[in-house]
Design a protein around this motif. Sequence first.
Motif, PDB file in Angstrom:
ATOM      1  N   MET A 156       0.809  -1.215   0.000  1.00  0.00           N
ATOM      2  CA  MET A 156       0.000   0.000   0.000  1.00  0.00           C
ATOM      3  C   MET A 156       0.845   1.269   0.000  1.00  0.00           C
ATOM      4  N   LYS A 157       2.152   1.120   0.104  1.00  0.00           N
ATOM      5  CA  LYS A 157       3.011   2.293   0.104  1.00  0.00           C
ATOM      6  C   LYS A 157       3.031   2.924  -1.290  1.00  0.00           C
ATOM      7  N   PRO A 158       3.273   4.234  -1.379  1.00  0.00           N
ATOM      8  CA  PRO A 158       3.289   4.897  -2.688  1.00  0.00           C
ATOM      9  C   PRO A 158       4.333   4.285  -3.616  1.00  0.00           C
ATOM     10  N   ALA A 159       3.999   4.260  -4.891  1.00  0.00           N
ATOM     11  CA  ALA A 159       4.928   3.701  -5.875  1.00  0.00           C
ATOM     12  C   ALA A 159       6.264   4.427  -5.858  1.00  0.00           C
ATOM     13  N   ALA A 160       6.240   5.724  -5.558  1.00  0.00           N
ATOM     14  CA  ALA A 160       7.479   6.499  -5.513  1.00  0.00           C
ATOM     15  C   ALA A 160       8.409   6.019  -4.409  1.00  0.00           C
ATOM     16  N   PRO A 220      12.281   2.727  -5.592  1.00  0.00           N
ATOM     17  CA  PRO A 220      13.685   2.710  -5.148  1.00  0.00           C
ATOM     18  C   PRO A 220      14.040   1.471  -4.332  1.00  0.00           C
ATOM     19  N   MET A 221      13.102   0.975  -3.526  1.00  0.00           N
ATOM     20  CA  MET A 221      13.370  -0.251  -2.780  1.00  0.00           C
ATOM     21  C   MET A 221      13.524  -1.441  -3.722  1.00  0.00           C
ATOM     22  N   LEU A 222      12.697  -1.474  -4.759  1.00  0.00           N
ATOM     23  CA  LEU A 222      12.800  -2.553  -5.737  1.00  0.00           C
ATOM     24  C   LEU A 222      14.138  -2.467  -6.488  1.00  0.00           C
ATOM     25  N   ALA A 223      14.597  -1.248  -6.736  1.00  0.00           N
ATOM     26  CA  ALA A 223      15.915  -1.081  -7.341  1.00  0.00           C
ATOM     27  C   ALA A 223      17.006  -1.599  -6.403  1.00  0.00           C
ATOM     28  N   GLN A 224      16.835  -1.412  -5.085  1.00  0.00           N
ATOM     29  CA  GLN A 224      17.785  -1.983  -4.115  1.00  0.00           C
ATOM     30  C   GLN A 224      17.814  -3.501  -4.212  1.00  0.00           C
ATOM     31  N   VAL A 225      16.642  -4.103  -4.380  1.00  0.00           N
ATOM     32  CA  VAL A 225      16.568  -5.559  -4.534  1.00  0.00           C
ATOM     33  C   VAL A 225      17.371  -5.995  -5.749  1.00  0.00           C
ATOM     34  N   LEU A 226      17.228  -5.273  -6.858  1.00  0.00           N
ATOM     35  CA  LEU A 226      17.990  -5.616  -8.061  1.00  0.00           C
ATOM     36  C   LEU A 226      19.498  -5.485  -7.827  1.00  0.00           C
ATOM     37  N   THR A 227      19.892  -4.487  -7.050  1.00  0.00           N
ATOM     38  CA  THR A 227      21.311  -4.327  -6.733  1.00  0.00           C
ATOM     39  C   THR A 227      21.825  -5.522  -5.936  1.00  0.00           C
ATOM     40  N   LEU A 228      21.047  -5.972  -4.962  1.00  0.00           N
ATOM     41  CA  LEU A 228      21.443  -7.143  -4.176  1.00  0.00           C
ATOM     42  C   LEU A 228      21.591  -8.375  -5.065  1.00  0.00           C
ATOM     43  N   ILE A 229      20.700  -8.519  -6.037  1.00  0.00           N
ATOM     44  CA  ILE A 229      20.792  -9.652  -6.962  1.00  0.00           C
ATOM     45  C   ILE A 229      22.041  -9.517  -7.831  1.00  0.00           C
ATOM     46  N   ALA A 230      22.279  -8.317  -8.332  1.00  0.00           N
ATOM     47  CA  ALA A 230      23.453  -8.096  -9.182  1.00  0.00           C
ATOM     48  C   ALA A 230      24.751  -8.351  -8.420  1.00  0.00           C
ATOM     49  N   GLU A 231      24.762  -8.053  -7.115  1.00  0.00           N
ATOM     50  CA  GLU A 231      25.946  -8.268  -6.274  1.00  0.00           C
ATOM     51  C   GLU A 231      26.024  -9.698  -5.749  1.00  0.00           C
ATOM     52  N   GLU A 232      25.083 -10.550  -6.189  1.00  0.00           N
ATOM     53  CA  GLU A 232      25.018 -11.961  -5.789  1.00  0.00           C
ATOM     54  C   GLU A 232      24.835 -12.130  -4.282  1.00  0.00           C
ATOM     55  N   LYS A 233      24.106 -11.188  -3.683  1.00  0.00           N
ATOM     56  CA  LYS A 233      23.767 -11.276  -2.268  1.00  0.00           C
ATOM     57  C   LYS A 233      22.334 -11.770  -2.056  1.00  0.00           C
ATOM     58  N   LEU A 234      21.591 -11.878  -3.146  1.00  0.00           N
ATOM     59  CA  LEU A 234      20.207 -12.322  -3.075  1.00  0.00           C
ATOM     60  C   LEU A 234      19.875 -13.148  -4.315  1.00  0.00           C
ATOM     61  N   THR A 235      19.320 -14.329  -4.080  1.00  0.00           N
ATOM     62  CA  THR A 235      18.854 -15.192  -5.165  1.00  0.00           C
ATOM     63  C   THR A 235      17.413 -15.594  -4.878  1.00  0.00           C
ATOM     64  N   PRO A 236      16.461 -15.258  -5.749  1.00  0.00           N
ATOM     65  CA  PRO A 236      15.087 -15.707  -5.536  1.00  0.00           C
ATOM     66  C   PRO A 236      15.008 -17.231  -5.583  1.00  0.00           C
ATOM     67  N   ILE A 237      14.321 -17.806  -4.611  1.00  0.00           N
ATOM     68  CA  ILE A 237      14.185 -19.262  -4.528  1.00  0.00           C
ATOM     69  C   ILE A 237      12.814 -19.668  -5.072  1.00  0.00           C
ATOM     70  N   ILE A 238      12.812 -20.578  -6.032  1.00  0.00           N
ATOM     71  CA  ILE A 238      11.571 -21.057  -6.641  1.00  0.00           C
ATOM     72  C   ILE A 238      11.279 -22.470  -6.145  1.00  0.00           C
ATOM     73  N   ASP A 239      10.116 -22.663  -5.563  1.00  0.00           N
ATOM     74  CA  ASP A 239       9.699 -23.990  -5.107  1.00  0.00           C
ATOM     75  C   ASP A 239       9.188 -24.809  -6.290  1.00  0.00           C
ATOM     76  N   ARG A 240       8.175 -24.270  -6.974  1.00  0.00           N
ATOM     77  CA  ARG A 240       7.591 -24.965  -8.120  1.00  0.00           C
ATOM     78  C   ARG A 240       7.032 -23.935  -9.097  1.00  0.00           C
ATOM     79  N   THR A 241       6.968 -24.325 -10.362  1.00  0.00           N
ATOM     80  CA  THR A 241       6.260 -23.538 -11.368  1.00  0.00           C
ATOM     81  C   THR A 241       5.078 -24.341 -11.884  1.00  0.00           C
ATOM     82  N   TYR A 242       4.018 -23.638 -12.245  1.00  0.00           N
ATOM     83  CA  TYR A 242       2.799 -24.257 -12.764  1.00  0.00           C
ATOM     84  C   TYR A 242       2.360 -23.493 -14.007  1.00  0.00           C
ATOM     85  N   PRO A 243       1.661 -24.157 -14.921  1.00  0.00           N
ATOM     86  CA  PRO A 243       1.018 -23.408 -16.007  1.00  0.00           C
ATOM     87  C   PRO A 243      -0.155 -22.595 -15.457  1.00  0.00           C
ATOM     88  N   LEU A 244      -0.525 -21.547 -16.166  1.00  0.00           N
ATOM     89  CA  LEU A 244      -1.615 -20.678 -15.723  1.00  0.00           C
ATOM     90  C   LEU A 244      -2.889 -21.472 -15.436  1.00  0.00           C
TER      91      LEU A 244
END
Length: 327
Positions: free
Chosen positions: A272-276, A280-304
């Motif tokens: 519910m926080k403003p997009a503005a 920037p927080m989402l950009a921080q997440v991308l930085t953590l991924i680029a620095e190999e400090k964060l990897t999204p973990i996927i349990d399973r994928t399903y078709p729609l």
Amino acid sequence: MTETLTAWQIRAYGTADQLTQIERPLPELKANDVLIKVRASAVTRADSMMLAGTPRFARLFLGLRRPKQDLIGTCYAGEVMAFGSQVTHLRVGDPVFGEAGLRFGANATHLLVDSDGVMLPKPAGLPFEEAATLCDGALTSLNFLQNVAQLTKRQRCLIIGASGGLGTAAVQIAKAMGAEVTAVCGPRNLDLVMGLGADHVVDYTRHPVDQITGPFDVIFDTTGRYPFARMRTALTPKGRYVSPVLTLGLLRAMLVTRMIGRRRALFSATGMKPAAELRPMLAQVLTLIAEEKLTPIIDRTYPLADLPEAQRRVATGHKRGNIVLCT
């Protein structure tokens, strides 16, 4: 252009049995709208709570009998298909990811979003499946640890539910912030969570969570199952208990701890926080991924087409990381 979209409608509050796959005409574009061809979307606990209509007081805002916005799904990744006349920073085919916000409807083949909403370009090396999860576990965990709990270097942090979508992100983010992390999970996930960087791992089937002594500067209960009243003695004198699951008990604890004592119970409605603030927080997440400090973990994928089954997997409470739909 394809004339219809496929999505999932919530007929009434309840379980995955209340979901119906539907087709609708593609929505008309307004000046600031962007039409996304969805490649992947997350299936989250927050979506499950919306489907169930819990907590019940949330129905005052969502809708009394069923959600006013009747399509399900919040987090997505895909490609720009079309945009309105006032949108100048995008091109058809651009890969993007983000969240639908209160429009919902991300568990679909197509999604209409606001060009000024929570949407960022998807890095070339980031798979659509991983990008689709970032506005749930990673963004929420970053907000709670950094902004709500104000976790700092060398502080001690307890993460409850460390093997789920939020928990797997929270362990990695807390370590990137320099904290000493104790993570709670079930026995089959101990190696996973330790591999994410946790300093200590607690098997809740062998050691009751509310008997963990700490003391901790921050307790992040991603599950909402261990309220402040049960965990307060594990906090330092100025410790912070935070949870993304808002209950009446947490509301009471927030009010009481603002008036009495130095320990705090805290909550934030990240989505519910403003997009503005969120971009920037989402950009921080991308930085953590680029620095190999964060990897999204996927349990399973399903078709729609298998969204009900994916929702049932979430409802078990035993997923390892994130559940993703692919379209």
